[in-house]
Design a protein around this motif. Sequence first.
Motif, PDB file in Angstrom:
ATOM      1  N   ASP A  99       0.920  -1.080  -0.019  1.00 21.14           N
ATOM      2  CA  ASP A  99       0.106   0.079  -0.058  1.00 21.14           C
ATOM      3  C   ASP A  99       0.819   1.337  -0.174  1.00 21.14           C
ATOM      4  N   GLU A 161      -9.805  -7.392   0.610  1.00 22.73           N
ATOM      5  CA  GLU A 161      -8.646  -6.614   1.198  1.00 22.73           C
ATOM      6  C   GLU A 161      -7.465  -7.745   1.604  1.00 22.73           C
ATOM      7  N   ASP A 163      -2.907  -8.602   1.945  1.00 21.49           N
ATOM      8  CA  ASP A 163      -1.623  -7.974   1.791  1.00 21.49           C
ATOM      9  C   ASP A 163      -0.945  -8.738   0.714  1.00 21.49           C
ATOM     10  N   LYS A 250      -0.565  -1.096  -4.622  1.00 21.94           N
ATOM     11  CA  LYS A 250      -1.815  -0.238  -4.646  1.00 21.94           C
ATOM     12  C   LYS A 250      -1.550   1.182  -4.154  1.00 21.94           C
ATOM     13  N   THR A 252      -3.257   4.400  -2.572  1.00 23.02           N
ATOM     14  CA  THR A 252      -4.411   4.872  -1.836  1.00 23.02           C
ATOM     15  C   THR A 252      -4.072   6.246  -1.142  1.00 23.02           C
ATOM     16  N   LYS A 259     -10.583   5.040   2.942  1.00 23.65           N
ATOM     17  CA  LYS A 259      -9.624   4.721   1.918  1.00 23.65           C
ATOM     18  C   LYS A 259     -10.012   4.990   0.684  1.00 23.65           C
ATOM     19  N   ASN A 330      -5.529  -2.451  -6.094  1.00 27.73           N
ATOM     20  CA  ASN A 330      -6.659  -1.897  -5.396  1.00 27.73           C
ATOM     21  C   ASN A 330      -8.065  -2.721  -5.224  1.00 27.73           C
ATOM     22  N   GLU A 334     -12.442   0.272  -3.214  1.00 27.29           N
ATOM     23  CA  GLU A 334     -11.695   1.538  -2.832  1.00 27.29           C
ATOM     24  C   GLU A 334     -11.862   2.584  -4.171  1.00 27.29           C
TER      25      GLU A 334
END
Length: 354
Positions: A99, A161, A163, A250, A252, A259, A330, A334
Amino acid sequence: MKNGKGKFRTVSVLLLSAVMLIYISVECLFDDGTAKTFINNSYIPASLNSGAQNVNYEATEQNPKSSVAIENNSSVNSEAQVSSKPTAAVGDAKGKIIDKTISPYSTGLSYNSVYIKNSSGLSVDIKSLLSENLKFKIDKASSPQVLIMHTHTTESFMTEERDFYTASDQARRTDEKLNMVELGNIVADKLNAAGINTIHDKTMHDYPQYNGSYTRAAKTINSHLKKYPSIKIVLDMHRDAIASGSDKIKVTSNINGKKAAQVMLVMGSQSGSVTNFPNWKENLKLAVRFQQTLEVMYPTLARPLSLTSKNYNESLTNGSMLLEMGTDANTIEEVKYSAELVGNALVSLLNTIN
């Protein structure tokens, strides 16, 4: 022994029959004479199914993205795919999702809330661009003023969502709830609700064939311009892709405590090998105003405007813009939030062009 051989022959015949049935079934899928590949029950067009799935946008189709495999989700419930809880295991990870917020403020060219990354080799005066009049005005009448379309319609996003990403996280989908069509719907609804007559074309120019997307998109744009000469603005909505080795980035920004995926205007020019874009400054005059509006209303939502030596079909009007919505890392939530913000900013800008 004789009975044993008979049983063996019987089993062999049954196995051979089963194989033939499978073969016939597969052959039926190829009746149109094209080579097709199916991965996890998803059709991957032959032109897109290569060993190297990361394609440089600048070198292919003038598009700064990667990954051209397309997942056909026509039989999948989109609502079921969007989850707040990770459904994939870490052990399936192909790489991390990092992110990052790309600050517009570190760019070398800026003036009055406009930030430009200029790779065109041309001299640009932002102050002059902002002060010069546009060649059109928005008329809140019954005739269409804005066309929203997508050269790469199937570009899509993460459905949850995480990681990390896995092989099942497709960067392209035909499901309109998970690709660029959903974002175009949001922006178009905002404009129409504000009395700015807007057409949203949902044609999939990149499916089933990716190469030639811009040529097909140009035909779509020209068709609308011919039918509705009242159209002043063409917004081509895309999504970006940024990688660092095997990891995905991603982008943001925190907007009002929530976000949002960062967005980026990508504008072409008559420079380098581009010789068919004499009106490029007219487009840029609109784009810097939009960049300024986004920054004033939602600071850091917009990355620096990218000015390149490309065309992107922007030469077709004096009000053409290409807008990147987030990246393939993303989440759909978002970018949907970003689409709402983009719609708000575009309404605010267009209300001043009258």
